[in-house]
Scaffold this active site. Structure first.
Site, PDB file in Angstrom:
ATOM      1  N   HIS A  40       0.824  -1.216   0.000  1.00  0.00           N
ATOM      2  CA  HIS A  40       0.000   0.000   0.000  1.00  0.00           C
ATOM      3  C   HIS A  40       0.857   1.265   0.000  1.00  0.00           C
ATOM      4  O   HIS A  40       0.370   2.341  -0.290  1.00  0.00           O
ATOM      5  CB  HIS A  40      -0.943   0.000   1.199  1.00  0.00           C
ATOM      6  CG  HIS A  40      -0.215  -0.085   2.505  1.00  0.00           C
ATOM      7  ND1 HIS A  40       0.214  -1.289   3.031  1.00  0.00           N
ATOM      8  CD2 HIS A  40       0.194   0.861   3.372  1.00  0.00           C
ATOM      9  CE1 HIS A  40       0.847  -1.061   4.169  1.00  0.00           C
ATOM     10  NE2 HIS A  40       0.853   0.226   4.408  1.00  0.00           N
ATOM     11  N   LYS A 122      -8.896 -12.092   8.153  1.00  0.00           N
ATOM     12  CA  LYS A 122      -9.789 -12.600   9.194  1.00  0.00           C
ATOM     13  C   LYS A 122     -10.391 -11.455   9.990  1.00  0.00           C
ATOM     14  O   LYS A 122      -9.752 -10.881  10.867  1.00  0.00           O
ATOM     15  CB  LYS A 122      -9.018 -13.532  10.135  1.00  0.00           C
ATOM     16  CG  LYS A 122      -8.537 -14.812   9.444  1.00  0.00           C
ATOM     17  CD  LYS A 122      -7.655 -15.663  10.361  1.00  0.00           C
ATOM     18  CE  LYS A 122      -7.190 -16.936   9.646  1.00  0.00           C
ATOM     19  NZ  LYS A 122      -6.214 -17.715  10.454  1.00  0.00           N
ATOM     20  N   LYS A 216     -12.607 -15.632  16.279  1.00  0.00           N
ATOM     21  CA  LYS A 216     -11.608 -16.177  17.206  1.00  0.00           C
ATOM     22  C   LYS A 216     -10.640 -15.100  17.656  1.00  0.00           C
ATOM     23  O   LYS A 216     -10.050 -15.198  18.732  1.00  0.00           O
ATOM     24  CB  LYS A 216     -10.883 -17.373  16.590  1.00  0.00           C
ATOM     25  CG  LYS A 216     -10.154 -17.102  15.274  1.00  0.00           C
ATOM     26  CD  LYS A 216      -8.691 -16.772  15.417  1.00  0.00           C
ATOM     27  CE  LYS A 216      -8.138 -16.195  14.138  1.00  0.00           C
ATOM     28  NZ  LYS A 216      -6.727 -15.851  14.190  1.00  0.00           N
ATOM     29  N   ASP A 269      -7.881 -22.976  14.874  1.00  0.00           N
ATOM     30  CA  ASP A 269      -7.361 -21.612  14.790  1.00  0.00           C
ATOM     31  C   ASP A 269      -7.504 -20.903  16.136  1.00  0.00           C
ATOM     32  O   ASP A 269      -6.605 -20.164  16.574  1.00  0.00           O
ATOM     33  CB  ASP A 269      -8.122 -20.849  13.699  1.00  0.00           C
ATOM     34  CG  ASP A 269      -7.393 -19.584  13.265  1.00  0.00           C
ATOM     35  OD1 ASP A 269      -6.281 -19.327  13.753  1.00  0.00           O
ATOM     36  OD2 ASP A 269      -7.954 -18.847  12.433  1.00  0.00           O
ATOM     37  N   ARG A 280      -0.996 -11.960  17.556  1.00  0.00           N
ATOM     38  CA  ARG A 280      -1.064 -10.509  17.761  1.00  0.00           C
ATOM     39  C   ARG A 280      -2.257 -10.099  18.609  1.00  0.00           C
ATOM     40  O   ARG A 280      -2.191  -9.164  19.388  1.00  0.00           O
ATOM     41  CB  ARG A 280      -1.127  -9.803  16.406  1.00  0.00           C
ATOM     42  CG  ARG A 280       0.200  -9.872  15.682  1.00  0.00           C
ATOM     43  CD  ARG A 280       0.053  -9.453  14.244  1.00  0.00           C
ATOM     44  NE  ARG A 280      -0.670 -10.452  13.471  1.00  0.00           N
ATOM     45  CZ  ARG A 280      -1.022 -10.305  12.204  1.00  0.00           C
ATOM     46  NH1 ARG A 280      -0.739  -9.171  11.588  1.00  0.00           N
ATOM     47  NH2 ARG A 280      -1.658 -11.263  11.568  1.00  0.00           N
ATOM     48  N   ASN A 281      -3.377 -10.803  18.434  1.00  0.00           N
ATOM     49  CA  ASN A 281      -4.552 -10.455  19.219  1.00  0.00           C
ATOM     50  C   ASN A 281      -4.359 -10.850  20.684  1.00  0.00           C
ATOM     51  O   ASN A 281      -4.696 -10.104  21.592  1.00  0.00           O
ATOM     52  CB  ASN A 281      -5.784 -11.130  18.607  1.00  0.00           C
ATOM     53  CG  ASN A 281      -6.075 -10.578  17.230  1.00  0.00           C
ATOM     54  OD1 ASN A 281      -6.649  -9.510  17.090  1.00  0.00           O
ATOM     55  ND2 ASN A 281      -5.638 -11.293  16.185  1.00  0.00           N
ATOM     56  N   VAL A 304      -1.424  -4.778  12.284  1.00  0.00           N
ATOM     57  CA  VAL A 304      -2.824  -4.514  12.567  1.00  0.00           C
ATOM     58  C   VAL A 304      -3.353  -5.613  13.493  1.00  0.00           C
ATOM     59  O   VAL A 304      -3.148  -6.795  13.236  1.00  0.00           O
ATOM     60  CB  VAL A 304      -3.642  -4.480  11.257  1.00  0.00           C
ATOM     61  CG1 VAL A 304      -5.126  -4.364  11.555  1.00  0.00           C
ATOM     62  CG2 VAL A 304      -3.177  -3.315  10.385  1.00  0.00           C
ATOM     63  N   GLU A 306      -6.379  -7.303  14.187  1.00  0.00           N
ATOM     64  CA  GLU A 306      -7.699  -7.415  13.561  1.00  0.00           C
ATOM     65  C   GLU A 306      -8.835  -7.481  14.578  1.00  0.00           C
ATOM     66  O   GLU A 306      -9.927  -6.974  14.359  1.00  0.00           O
ATOM     67  CB  GLU A 306      -7.747  -8.681  12.683  1.00  0.00           C
ATOM     68  CG  GLU A 306      -6.899  -8.606  11.416  1.00  0.00           C
ATOM     69  CD  GLU A 306      -7.598  -7.880  10.286  1.00  0.00           C
ATOM     70  OE1 GLU A 306      -8.567  -7.149  10.540  1.00  0.00           O
ATOM     71  OE2 GLU A 306      -7.142  -8.045   9.124  1.00  0.00           O
TER      72      GLU A 306
END
Lengths: 359, 359
Positions: A40, A122, A216, A269, A280-281, A304, A306
């Site tokens: 990007h 996701k 999730k 998952d 990361r979450n 990021v 998510e």
């Protein structure tokens, strides 16, 4: 096969690496793939081209054969297959740019060439509450009466840092549409991505696979909060089980197949996302559990998370479908309503004793 | 309530601690419990009495109020409630001793007193292929025509080392029979064990809860093998999902409720057993994955690894019910057939690509 991978996040990098590194196993495509990776930002495209490294995925080296570009037209115009690896809240912006240049896969573009779109993101878009493949379809303005464009979802327990090291893993390729040759598109995707260390199963429940992958991440934030509070494995496993129950309830209310949530794209998952230290979450939740403010955490992370935006969408979906989702509500209260993580967990644990209800 | 806890393994110690440390929450029983703990060896009973510590559970201190005895008659003869925490392959021997002294709970033994048996063991007896509660019932020689004796199973994601530290946890209390007062016995057990940090749900699927608890230990050995091979979280989460699918297949073939396997006693317990570094079955598998011989590992561990013997039973059950259980078969081949763990894993990963099948 000419492949465009959109997005230089962890999964975009990993998919580029997998597809460029080896000849295809697909029966319908011989020889090497040609992979173009869309970034990007021109600055990041330049850095990637030069260094082949990314701060987003430590230890990963992008194969020399992958061409990186910041021009969407250049990336998609020649592509037979497009892998969409853009963070969910940015898919619309990117695919609106892409739409004009995308070839008409639905009509076929040459015999024997795999054609279609594979989505690996996701999450659920805020406000519209659409899934990644729905956003893409909307951007492409496909005529609902015409033959459906081959589109598949690739999901499963795949912490990217482990894929980058070629550790053994499994995924689900799910699609509803048929490719022009009549074979199920998910089987084409299966052959395209499978390697000796990556085993891919197929599914027809694209809805369930996308919903499970999105939801999730919300549960994983809660799991991270427990880690930040040093609550232990019993508590986190209970959260996994109760979290699975509530995302299954919403998923089936929306028409997904229950069995998807008990498979690799569901509980599989969910498990890796809740337990891998590299998720990361989960890491975001852990910071919150330790007392860090969300804004501070997001400022210092390169990726990021998510689950943060998706929590808003899942809470909206739960209301729309009148499904009780206490863990998701608790995550929402911690992320956006200033509730202390300890209080949120305490409330979950002190709910009235009752019978177990699953699904 | 006068309580006998049978067995000084991790769960016996933890249950004694929970029940002795606080007044009952049960509506039908006021005041403190009187807890007697039965040890199979007089030597260990003496050590426990004196030191209040056990090499089986680091950091745990047995409350002073708990009396330890090696006399089965002394332990059970006055007990209203018996908690059976004996390793599965030793239940028959212990309960044959206990049978003569056990009060007839089925006929009631005083108004307002909770009476019955709670089983916390997780495994399947070799050769007979019976579950713990079935072995107990057989030893007691209960008349099948008489009113059933209140018996419950207490299970869930409960690594004992965490319970010993009072970390938050959840369990399932499952029973089929009714207590003499007419209330569901599982609800009595729920109130008896619940604390501020231990949340208990009830269930009527005693069969499913016992089968899930037994079979997850086999999958956990496989998870440990992956750890020994440093395969990563993606692989272990895939194993968890595929393992859940195969134990659910056998469980439902045997008449258990599918939802039990997707609840706390199923996927919840499976998760903590596969991921907690303190799980004994996982640790055993890890040693095998690193190349240690089973016999050497069992020699140096202080605890019974339930999954080892239970693997034989589950393989027998899979044959009997004609259910395909590739992971359990792989564990059996590593434990008892001299197959190298790497070969066993490799075989699992290289099975033909196919559609995902759950349950």
């Amino acid at each position: 096969v000419k492949i465009a991978v959109l997005g230089i996040g962890q999964m975009g990098l990993v998919c580029s690496g997998i597809l460029a590194a080896r000849p295809s196993l697909s029966k319908r495509t011989d020889g090497e793939h040609e992979v173009v990776l869309w970034a990007h930002s021109a600055e990041e495209a330049g850095q990637l081209t030069q260094t082949r490294r990314s701060p987003r995925l430590a230890g990963f080296a992008l194969p020399e054969a992958v061409r990186v570009t910041a021009s969407m037209a250049e990336a998609v115009s020649a592509a037979d297959l497009i892998v969409s690896a853009i963070p969910v809240q940015y898919i619309r912006e990117a695919w609106q740019k892409a739409a004009a240049g995308v070839r008409d896969h639905a009509k076929g573009n040459g015999a024997g060439v795999l054609a279609g779109i594979v989505s690996v993101a996701k999450g659920i878009e805020n406000r519209t509450l659409l899934r990644p493949t729905q956003i893409v379809a909307e951007c492409l303005g496909d005529n609902p009466d015409s033959r459906p464009r081959p589109i598949a979802v690739l999901s499963g327990p795949t912490i990217a840092a482990e894929l980058a090291r070629c550790l053994p893993a499994t995924m689900i390729a799910a699609s509803e549409g048929l490719s022009e040759g009549g074979a199920h598109f998910s089987e084409e995707v299966q052959r395209l991505f499978a390697t000796s260390w990556l085993r891919i199963y197929t599914s027809e429940d694209m809805l369930g696979v996308e919903l499970a992958g999105a939801m999730k991440n919300v549960i994983a934030i809660a799991a991270g909060v427990l880690d930040g509070l040093q609550a232990g494995y019993n508590a986190k496993s209970a959260l996994l089980a109760r979290g699975l129950a509530e995302i299954t309830r919403l998923g089936t209310a929306m028409g997904a197949s229950q069995s998807t949530f008990f498979g690799l794209a569901g509980v599989g998952d969910l498990a890796t996302t809740c337990f891998s230290p590299e998720g990361r979450n989960r890491s975001c939740g852990e910071a919150l559990g330790r007392g860090e403010a969300l804004a501070d955490y997001l400022k210092r992370t390169t990726s990021v998370v998510e689950g943060v935006a998706t929590t808003r969408s899942v809470v909206d979906l739960a209301k729309k479908y009148r499904v009780d989702m206490p863990i998701t509500e608790a995550v929402h209260s911690v992320l956006f309503e200033g509730v202390d993580p300890i209080d949120a967990i305490g409330r979950l644990m002190s709910r009235e004793l009752k019978r177990e209800r699953v699904g």
